[in-house]
Design a protein around this motif. Sequence first.
Motif, PDB file in Angstrom:
ATOM      1  N   ARG A 118       0.828  -1.209   0.000  1.00 50.95           N
ATOM      2  CA  ARG A 118       0.000   0.000   0.000  1.00 50.95           C
ATOM      3  C   ARG A 118       0.864   1.263   0.000  1.00 50.95           C
ATOM      4  N   GLY A 119       1.965   1.201  -0.766  1.00 53.93           N
ATOM      5  CA  GLY A 119       2.823   2.364  -0.923  1.00 53.93           C
ATOM      6  C   GLY A 119       3.821   2.611   0.187  1.00 53.93           C
ATOM      7  N   GLU A 120       3.881   1.738   1.192  1.00 52.60           N
ATOM      8  CA  GLU A 120       4.803   1.926   2.308  1.00 52.60           C
ATOM      9  C   GLU A 120       5.758   0.743   2.416  1.00 52.60           C
ATOM     10  N   ALA A 121       7.001   1.037   2.826  1.00 56.05           N
ATOM     11  CA  ALA A 121       7.982  -0.026   3.039  1.00 56.05           C
ATOM     12  C   ALA A 121       7.573  -0.859   4.244  1.00 56.05           C
ATOM     13  N   VAL A 122       7.690  -2.186   4.112  1.00 56.85           N
ATOM     14  CA  VAL A 122       7.284  -3.092   5.192  1.00 56.85           C
ATOM     15  C   VAL A 122       8.341  -4.174   5.390  1.00 56.85           C
ATOM     16  N   LYS A 123       8.273  -4.830   6.532  1.00 58.94           N
ATOM     17  CA  LYS A 123       9.149  -5.960   6.829  1.00 58.94           C
ATOM     18  C   LYS A 123       8.603  -7.205   6.127  1.00 58.94           C
ATOM     19  N   VAL A 124       9.509  -7.990   5.512  1.00 61.57           N
ATOM     20  CA  VAL A 124       9.092  -9.195   4.784  1.00 61.57           C
ATOM     21  C   VAL A 124       9.987 -10.365   5.189  1.00 61.57           C
ATOM     22  N   ARG A 125       9.371 -11.514   5.467  1.00 61.72           N
ATOM     23  CA  ARG A 125      10.124 -12.692   5.881  1.00 61.72           C
ATOM     24  C   ARG A 125      10.478 -13.565   4.672  1.00 61.72           C
ATOM     25  N   PHE A 126      11.734 -14.026   4.636  1.00 63.89           N
ATOM     26  CA  PHE A 126      12.222 -14.893   3.576  1.00 63.89           C
ATOM     27  C   PHE A 126      12.852 -16.143   4.177  1.00 63.89           C
ATOM     28  N   THR A 127      12.969 -17.186   3.348  1.00 63.79           N
ATOM     29  CA  THR A 127      13.763 -18.351   3.727  1.00 63.79           C
ATOM     30  C   THR A 127      14.791 -18.613   2.635  1.00 63.79           C
ATOM     31  N   ALA A 128      15.965 -19.114   3.027  1.00 63.28           N
ATOM     32  CA  ALA A 128      17.038 -19.406   2.076  1.00 63.28           C
ATOM     33  C   ALA A 128      17.548 -20.817   2.304  1.00 63.28           C
ATOM     34  N   PRO A 129      17.119 -21.794   1.501  1.00 67.45           N
ATOM     35  CA  PRO A 129      17.682 -23.146   1.612  1.00 67.45           C
ATOM     36  C   PRO A 129      19.024 -23.193   0.877  1.00 67.45           C
ATOM     37  N   ILE A 130      20.084 -23.644   1.533  1.00 71.11           N
ATOM     38  CA  ILE A 130      21.417 -23.700   0.937  1.00 71.11           C
ATOM     39  C   ILE A 130      21.960 -25.114   1.090  1.00 71.11           C
ATOM     40  N   MET A 131      22.399 -25.697  -0.031  1.00 72.15           N
ATOM     41  CA  MET A 131      22.874 -27.076  -0.043  1.00 72.15           C
ATOM     42  C   MET A 131      24.393 -27.137  -0.049  1.00 72.15           C
ATOM     43  N   PHE A 132      24.968 -27.868   0.902  1.00 73.96           N
ATOM     44  CA  PHE A 132      26.394 -28.177   0.919  1.00 73.96           C
ATOM     45  C   PHE A 132      26.540 -29.628   0.468  1.00 73.96           C
TER      46      PHE A 132
END
Length: 283
Positions: A118-132
């Motif tokens: 809605r035109g405003e900056a907000v906090k957003v949750r992400f996930t990062a799966p990383i393979m070794f």
Amino acid sequence: MNTKLFGLFLVLLVCLPSFAQQKPVEKVDSDGVYLMPDQLPEFPGGIQAMMKFLSTNIKYPVEAQKKGISGRVIVQFVIMEDGTLDQAKVIRGVDPLLDEEALRVVKSMPKWKPGMDRGEAVKVRFTAPIMFNLSKKDTPRPNFPELVVPLGQEVENRSLQGVWQSCSVQPGEHGYKILLFPVLKIVSADQTFMNIMTAGMDGKSNAVIYCQGEYSLPSDNTYVEMVDRSLDPTFTQGTKNEISVERLHDNLIKLSFTVPGQERRWTEYWFRVPSPNVRILAD
């Protein structure tokens, strides 16, 4: 000290937002963190730049190599209103050695363009799966193929149709030295395009279509993509991206464009791989 050969594989859906799950989720959680904002946060340069950052900066712990430890570490984090990364934590670990390294490299990411709602900056949750993944001694070391394209040849094939592979280019004395990356761009004769992250160096992960749509060619040096579907947080659905094309060889092009919301220009190199006539069949 000699160590085992190893390959680092980033899961193809790396750093997609947490709402990319089968179960429906709320738009905002109890902490005010968005899971489904109007506009997703953007890593500087887009998803390919993010993959390159992770693969370049992460280091497989030597002690983990010695012990033969491998597996997938899943890190969760929040992109704050100012684009900084916060609340990073391992939500599914493998071993403290790998968990710590995955968390370290995620925390070292540069500022993102924040998500908007809605035109405003907000906090957003992400996930990062990383393979070794450690390669076996009796298996050839997996890496990206290299080749050399001659310098000084007149460009005769100016068509953009075909299957292109993302690459890095280093001019040398005898030609352009090409390092191929596992990302394909299919430019079809029916005015459609598709970007695909391939199966990765382990040969086991499924390929992912992360962007597709239609294209036009207003001029010999201009290629325009209209995005219909996308998993790329930079070039979202509805984006129209005007791209300058410089032909270095019949099968090597340099693409330059402006990242949405940023002033700086971004450059990519693509090498045309041998292929039959291609028509996109994806729904």
